[in-house]
Design a protein around this motif. Structure first.
Motif, PDB file in Angstrom:
ATOM      1  N   SER A 164       0.707  -1.341   0.744  1.00  0.00           N
ATOM      2  CA  SER A 164      -0.126   0.132   0.048  1.00  0.00           C
ATOM      3  C   SER A 164       1.006   1.670   0.049  1.00  0.00           C
ATOM      4  N   VAL A 165       0.351   2.541  -0.118  1.00  0.00           N
ATOM      5  CA  VAL A 165       0.679   3.510  -0.443  1.00  0.00           C
ATOM      6  C   VAL A 165       0.804   4.167   1.079  1.00  0.00           C
ATOM      7  N   MET A 175       5.754   3.206  -0.757  1.00  0.00           N
ATOM      8  CA  MET A 175       4.806   2.032  -0.649  1.00  0.00           C
ATOM      9  C   MET A 175       5.595   1.092   0.139  1.00  0.00           C
ATOM     10  N   CYS A 177       6.277  -2.659  -0.347  1.00  0.00           N
ATOM     11  CA  CYS A 177       6.318  -3.462  -1.346  1.00  0.00           C
ATOM     12  C   CYS A 177       7.958  -4.274  -1.265  1.00  0.00           C
TER      13      CYS A 177
END
Length: 263
Positions: A164-165, A175, A177
């Motif tokens: 998610s941001v 993010m 990630c």
């Protein structure tokens, strides 16, 4: 929020990566490919038009010499998995963000402009390789996903669809990630419109209050600039063979333009 930016490292946490190592698993993602650079490394790139690949600007430069690579030293392998690609293309020309300066230093200022467009020698017109649309900057808290290759998954991409941001600051997306060597240039996708749209490009890893995150550029204004650079004939072309003289519009300007590294 204070960012502490650092190079890609071999360590990666388990965040639900799904390998796309079969035709069925990877069918939706064939326009993501491996960008092989000078036979010495690779980044990730994604097709956004039949003849255009989106990636990170720092992938265009040798981290040791800080010199740009000749586009002839690069090859885009669309949908690369297990030793085969859906399409193989050489690079005709590359443009980086006009404000990107390559100096090997990783910083949030550099990340903001760390984006490049590569023009292929021949368009990819393959019904299994469909270019992705690009979308607007995602909001804080929005779910996004990343499809990337990395040093421990070089033969097939992996999908992480649950990050998610965390923040948006100064043109940089923060993010949650999972990225590593080879993830540079990987597309970040939003699913808010019901289909994957590229909304960012992986640039670097960072640290926020002890947690490792991914940093990416926002695309809307950057893509407008990059397309204008292409339309104006700017960028760097393949070096001509010995004994052949070639004039490239804008070549001198981009000899000094680039950014940082970590492919």
């Amino acid at each position: 929020m204070v960012l502490m930016v650092f190079p890609f490292t071999a360590a990666a946490q388990d965040t639900g990566l799904k390998s796309l190592d079969t035709s069925d698993a990877g069918r939706e993602w064939m326009a993501v490919g491996r960008l092989d650079v000078n036979g010495a490394g690779f980044c990730t790139g994604a097709l956004i038009a039949p003849n255009l690949v989106l990636t990170a600007a720092h992938c265009m430069f040798d981290k040791s010499t800080k010199q740009r690579y000749d586009p002839a030293q690069m090859e885009f392998l669309a949908g690369w998995r297990r030793g085969r690609a859906s399409a193989y293309r050489n690079i005709r020309r590359a443009v980086v963000h006009p404000d990107y300066v390559y100096d090997g230093v990783v910083s949030t200022e550099r990340v903001r402009n760390d984006v490049a467009l590569l023009e292929l020698e021949q368009p990819i017109r393959n019904t299994t390789v469909i270019p992705f649309e690009t979308g607007s900057r995602p909001q804080k808290g929005e779910d996004v996903g990343v499809v990337s290759y990395a040093q421990d998954r070089a033969e097939a991409p992996s999908l992480q669809k649950v990050c998610s941001v965390m923040a948006r600051q100064q043109g940089v997306l923060v993010m949650s990630c999972d990225v590593d060597f080879g993830s540079s240039g990987a597309p970040i996708f939003s699913f808010s419109q019901g289909r994957p749209q590229i909304v960012s490009v992986v640039s670097a890893k960072a640290e926020v209050q002890g947690d490792r995150v991914a940093l990416g550029t926002t695309l809307e204004e950057s893509l407008v600039l990059l397309r204008a650079e292409l339309a104006a004939g700017h960028g760097f072309h393949q070096d001509p063979p010995p004994g052949v003289s070639r004039i490239t519009v804008g070549g001198k300007r981009n000899e000094t333009g680039a950014k940082f590294v970590r492919p």
